[in-house]
Design an enzyme around this catalytic site. Structure first.
Site, PDB file in Angstrom:
ATOM      1  N   SER A 201       9.616  -0.654   1.677  1.00 39.63           N
ATOM      2  CA  SER A 201       9.123   0.721   1.790  1.00 39.63           C
ATOM      3  C   SER A 201       8.049   0.778   2.877  1.00 39.63           C
ATOM      4  O   SER A 201       8.334   0.510   4.037  1.00 39.63           O
ATOM      5  CB  SER A 201       8.589   1.201   0.441  1.00 39.63           C
ATOM      6  OG  SER A 201       8.195   2.554   0.510  1.00 39.63           O
ATOM      7  N   THR A 202       6.790   1.054   2.515  1.00 35.66           N
ATOM      8  CA  THR A 202       5.718   1.188   3.498  1.00 35.66           C
ATOM      9  C   THR A 202       5.579  -0.086   4.331  1.00 35.66           C
ATOM     10  O   THR A 202       5.396  -1.165   3.792  1.00 35.66           O
ATOM     11  CB  THR A 202       4.385   1.472   2.796  1.00 35.66           C
ATOM     12  OG1 THR A 202       4.552   2.554   1.893  1.00 35.66           O
ATOM     13  CG2 THR A 202       3.304   1.803   3.805  1.00 35.66           C
ATOM     14  N   HIS A 228      12.838   2.876   1.971  1.00 36.44           N
ATOM     15  CA  HIS A 228      12.422   4.232   1.590  1.00 36.44           C
ATOM     16  C   HIS A 228      12.134   5.013   2.864  1.00 36.44           C
ATOM     17  O   HIS A 228      11.203   4.696   3.602  1.00 36.44           O
ATOM     18  CB  HIS A 228      11.169   4.189   0.724  1.00 36.44           C
ATOM     19  CG  HIS A 228      11.372   3.530  -0.602  1.00 36.44           C
ATOM     20  ND1 HIS A 228      10.330   3.144  -1.407  1.00 36.44           N
ATOM     21  CD2 HIS A 228      12.501   3.175  -1.265  1.00 36.44           C
ATOM     22  CE1 HIS A 228      10.809   2.598  -2.516  1.00 36.44           C
ATOM     23  NE2 HIS A 228      12.125   2.590  -2.442  1.00 36.44           N
ATOM     24  N   MET A 321       4.863   0.278  -1.296  1.00 36.32           N
ATOM     25  CA  MET A 321       4.056   0.784  -2.398  1.00 36.32           C
ATOM     26  C   MET A 321       4.910   0.919  -3.654  1.00 36.32           C
ATOM     27  O   MET A 321       6.099   1.223  -3.580  1.00 36.32           O
ATOM     28  CB  MET A 321       3.472   2.146  -2.016  1.00 36.32           C
ATOM     29  CG  MET A 321       2.408   2.682  -2.950  1.00 36.32           C
ATOM     30  SD  MET A 321       1.773   4.272  -2.365  1.00 36.32           S
ATOM     31  CE  MET A 321       1.011   3.778  -0.817  1.00 36.32           C
ATOM     32  N   ASP A 324       9.442  -0.451  -6.989  1.00 35.61           N
ATOM     33  CA  ASP A 324      10.897  -0.370  -6.816  1.00 35.61           C
ATOM     34  C   ASP A 324      11.430  -1.720  -6.355  1.00 35.61           C
ATOM     35  O   ASP A 324      10.872  -2.345  -5.454  1.00 35.61           O
ATOM     36  CB  ASP A 324      11.247   0.721  -5.796  1.00 35.61           C
ATOM     37  CG  ASP A 324      12.743   0.948  -5.678  1.00 35.61           C
ATOM     38  OD1 ASP A 324      13.457   0.681  -6.660  1.00 35.61           O
ATOM     39  OD2 ASP A 324      13.184   1.401  -4.602  1.00 35.61           O
TER      40      ASP A 324
END
Length: 382
Positions: A201-202, A228, A321, A324
């Site tokens: 993600s991030t 993401h 973050m 997941d």
């Protein structure tokens, strides 16, 4: 002490809006604002903020150029605001290449399902990025001689702490030459694989680029990627990776047959699942679902991979973050597959990898710069 934030945007309305949201959190404080990139560079040097929020399109100096100059002069965590268009996606990816750590849609209604959720997300992102400031600005570790740190005595899964050798302290008038520490050698586990799966993600776009660009064109397995990312971004990101990598990379489509040496990026706003059997597996692209927090969701793809490939998946959870990927990774491990996590020091946000590591699911915690090397050793290509 509150996290100090510099807000950069040529719109006075947007500067005021972002500042109000940030100042509403007692842990955060806006210490200044800039109307263009040139002013942002100057204020960063003067005010030393912990985090910068940055627009892309501005007069005098655009956001991408400003990011590049700030990262060269005064490295600081930067959160970009982007429009959700194809052009906005390309510009945002350029900003991440230049050194920005994260991005959010400029239209707050695109960030989350309601205003309160969007406000909370922005505040949380700023707070998370602030944790990277000390790592970005700390001085380089002192050099260490090869003799002082034999590779066999080092565990690659932990950060290597440098120190100054006796020879250095004995001759302070003449600085010792830097000698690169030999990297610890990896060993293959001997497991056999038929699929590689990566969730992130991030910080993921840069992490994925660093890993995938090091893989050879004859990589023997298909790769599924879950990042993401908004729906308008994934096509541009897949195209960018395809141009940079030796392997092929595409935005996944419903019905795609998995092929060796090809990476399939889950489309934003939807879920990617695998079905069939090893050697003849296909992708299903499904509606994201209103109840799902993440679209795409790492847990969904990892879980379906576990059902199709059982113990033949080499999987990784990278910077991001939240948590997941933890439950999907748990399913993979229960079926005998391998799970690695990115280590804390090299993550932009140590959330997703930490969730996997804390649960005892990952077998190795690896620095980003060596994950590709570890992959090639594991599959017998190095």
């Amino acid at each position: 002490m509150a996290v100090k934030v510099l807000v950069v945007d040529d719109s006075s309305f947007f500067r005021r809006r972002v500042s109000e949201i940030i100042n509403a959190d007692p842990r955060l404080e806006v210490i200044g604002s800039a109307v263009n990139g040139k002013e942002a560079v100057e204020l960063t040097r003067k005010l030393q903020p912990d985090v910068i929020t940055m627009d892309i399109e501005m007069p005098v100096m655009d956001g991408i150029t400003a990011v590049r100059e700030i990262m060269q002069q005064t490295p600081t965590p930067i959160l970009m605001f982007s429009s959700l268009t194809h052009e906005g996606a390309k510009a945002t990816l350029d900003a991440l290449d230049a050194g920005a750590l994260d991005f959010l849609p400029k239209k707050f209604e695109d960030i989350a399902r309601n205003r309160d959720e969007a406000v909370s997300l922005l505040q949380k992102r700023v707070g998370e990025l602030a944790r990277k400031r000390l790592l970005m600005r700390r001085p380089a570790r002192p050099a260490i001689s090869a003799a002082a740190a034999p590779a066999a005595d080092r565990d690659i899964r932990k950060p290597l702490a440098g120190h100054t050798s006796a020879a250095t302290t004995a001759a302070p008038a003449r600085p010792a030459a830097r000698v690169a520490r030999p990297a610890a050698r990896f060993k293959a586990s001997g497991k056999k694989y038929q699929l590689m799966a990566i969730g992130t993600s991030t910080g993921g776009p840069v992490a994925l680029q660093k890993i995938l660009t090091k893989l050879p064109a004859n990589f023997p397995y298909p790769i599924v990627l879950i990042q993401h990312m908004p729906a308008t971004f994934t096509a541009a990101f897949a195209s960018r990776l395809n141009n940079l990598c030796k392997i092929g990379v595409k935005e996944a489509e419903d019905g795609d047959t998995l092929k060796p040496g090809m990476a399939y990026l889950a489309p934003g706003g939807q879920q990617m699942m695998l079905e069939g059997r090893p050697g003849a597996a296909r992708l299903r692209i499904l509606d994201g679902g209103d109840r799902m927090n993440y679209k795409p969701c790492v847990d969904v793809t990892f879980g379906s991979a576990a059902k199709v490939y059982h113990d033949k998946v080499l999987s990784m959870v990278l910077t991001g973050m939240g948590a997941d990927g933890r439950e999907g990774a748990r399913m993979l491990k229960a079926n005998g597959s391998t799970i690695w996590a990115q280590d804390e020091e090299s993550c932009v946000v140590y959330g997703m990898p930490q969730a996997v590591a804390k649960a005892g699911i990952s077998s190795e915690d690896l620095p980003l710069e060596r994950i590709a090397e570890r992959i090639l050793v594991e599959i017998g290509m190095a």
